[in-house]
Design an enzyme around this catalytic site. Structure first.
Site, PDB file in Angstrom:
ATOM      1  N   ARG A 234       0.850  -1.181   0.000  1.00 16.13           N
ATOM      2  CA  ARG A 234       0.000   0.000   0.000  1.00 16.13           C
ATOM      3  C   ARG A 234       0.892   1.239   0.000  1.00 16.13           C
ATOM      4  O   ARG A 234       1.928   1.284   0.650  1.00 16.13           O
ATOM      5  CB  ARG A 234      -0.916   0.019   1.228  1.00 16.13           C
ATOM      6  N   GLU A 263      -2.851   7.732  -4.438  1.00 18.61           N
ATOM      7  CA  GLU A 263      -3.328   7.199  -5.712  1.00 18.61           C
ATOM      8  C   GLU A 263      -4.845   7.267  -5.874  1.00 18.61           C
ATOM      9  O   GLU A 263      -5.355   7.119  -6.984  1.00 18.61           O
ATOM     10  CB  GLU A 263      -2.877   5.750  -5.883  1.00 18.61           C
ATOM     11  N   HIS A 295      -0.711   0.058  -9.791  1.00 19.61           N
ATOM     12  CA  HIS A 295      -1.412  -0.887  -8.919  1.00 19.61           C
ATOM     13  C   HIS A 295      -1.899  -2.094  -9.735  1.00 19.61           C
ATOM     14  O   HIS A 295      -3.063  -2.496  -9.655  1.00 19.61           O
ATOM     15  CB  HIS A 295      -2.600  -0.206  -8.227  1.00 19.61           C
TER      16      HIS A 295
END
Length: 360
Positions: A234, A263, A295
């Site tokens: 993360r 993000e 991601h």
């Protein structure tokens, strides 16, 4: 069971439809779940969400008003869901505990190899018909000391891969992992030992109060100068500004990131015609010593099949009246941690990315 699936991407539709096999009445929409789109849950018993969705307290309360009883996240991480509020509202929450550790571990390896062997600048040069080698001298994984923070399923797979390359692997986790680490050719050590001894550090941990900004100006100072960082967990595990300053100063030599602290509302969307305003993100993207992917570590055909199958399994269980409520468990874990204070970062104890080992 009637459900609406938010933030559905084109690549998810076929696996989900195939896994469902007409068992449940699922509406698939590309919209993110927000207060503006929560009305699509009207008349549904369940919502299927993704990590980019807004499952905050106001949204959860609206879902409750609409009669939603279940939230299933098509992800392992649950930091996008207010679990406390879901528990208070009586809405059950489930996730996908483990879908393809190999997908994420292999992406971490891909980032690392690309950085070590200068594959991106090499490709850029070649596209310009520049075949010189002077700026492309790389380095090997073999004989490097690599720290793996988080020894869940992804951390284990990554450790096994690194051992095959001949690296010296140090691992850290909340649980006693000494025996398993040794079995995979690694050594379990405190977190501060990983910081001080590793040439490369890779992160495979969830985001929570204990891991938020785990990497900051203080912990960076404990690292070797010239360290390489890999983050497929993360974004907010890094204090992004501190990390970028250390990159500029040369304290961090290279970074491979599949995630970014800010993000939200950026990743998973096409901004090619609507430039982003985040100056820090732009700085990361434009830095030749940073390799940033959007991601996508989870994004393999194999992972999508497992995610779809387990999502439908969750709906099947709920339809049978089986309680899958992660929110209750997380509330209990939070209370236990608050009472016992069992996660001292200074001692190097970090929870892994494997939610499934605690029935999560």
């Amino acid at each position: 069971m009637k459900a609406v699936a938010y933030s559905i991407k084109a690549c998810e539709k076929e696996p989900l439809i195939r896994a469902n096999n007409k068992k449940h009445d699922i509406t698939l929409i590309s919209n993110r779940l927000t207060l503006d789109t929560v009305s699509y849950a009207q008349g549904k018993e369940a919502v299927l969400v993704f990590s980019s969705d807004d499952v905050s307290s106001p949204v959860i309360n609206k879902l409750k008003e609409l009669g939603v009883k279940y939230i299933c996240s098509r992800s392992t991480g649950l930091d996008h869901i207010d679990l406390h509020e879901a528990h208070r509202a009586g809405i059950q929450v489930a996730n996908i505990p483990s879908y393809s550790p190999a997908s994420i571990a292999e992406h971490a390896l891909a980032l690392l190899l690309a950085l070590l062997r200068n594959l991106i600048p090499s490709h850029t040069q070649t596209m310009m018909y520049d075949f010189t080698l002077d700026e492309l001298v790389g380095s090997t994984i073999s004989d490097k000391t690599i720290g793996v923070v988080g020894f869940g399923e992804t951390g284990k797979v990554f450790t096994k891969i690194l051992s095959g390359f001949g690296a010296k692997v140090l691992v850290n986790d909340l649980l006693d992992i000494s025996a398993k680490a040794e079995e995979l050719g690694a050594k379990a050590v405190p977190f501060n030992k990983i910081l001080s001894d590793s040439d490369i550090i890779s992160f495979h941990i969830p985001l929570n109060e204990k891991t938020h900004h785990l990497i900051n100006s203080s912990t960076i100072q404990e690292m070797k100068k010239g360290v390489i960082l890999i983050n497929v967990s993360r974004g907010a595990i890094f204090n992004s500004l501190d990390v970028y300053k250390a990159l500029q100063d040369g304290y961090i030599s290279k970074i491979g990131m599949d995630v970014y602290e800010f993000e939200h509302n950026v990743f998973f969307f096409d901004h090619s015609r609507n430039p982003i305003d985040d100056k820090l993100l732009k700085a990361f993207i434009q830095n030749s010593r940073v390799l940033l992917t959007p991601h996508q570590a989870f994004l393999t055909a194999e992972a999508l099949q497992v995610i779809a199958a387990k999502t439908i399994e969750n709906l099947n269980e709920w339809a049978k009246g089986i309680n899958l409520n992660i929110a209750v468990q997380k509330e209990a874990e939070t209370d236990s941690n608050n009472e016992q204070d069992i996660v001292p970062l200074i001692a190097g104890i970090i929870p892994s990315d494997d939610f499934s080992r605690n029935s999560n």
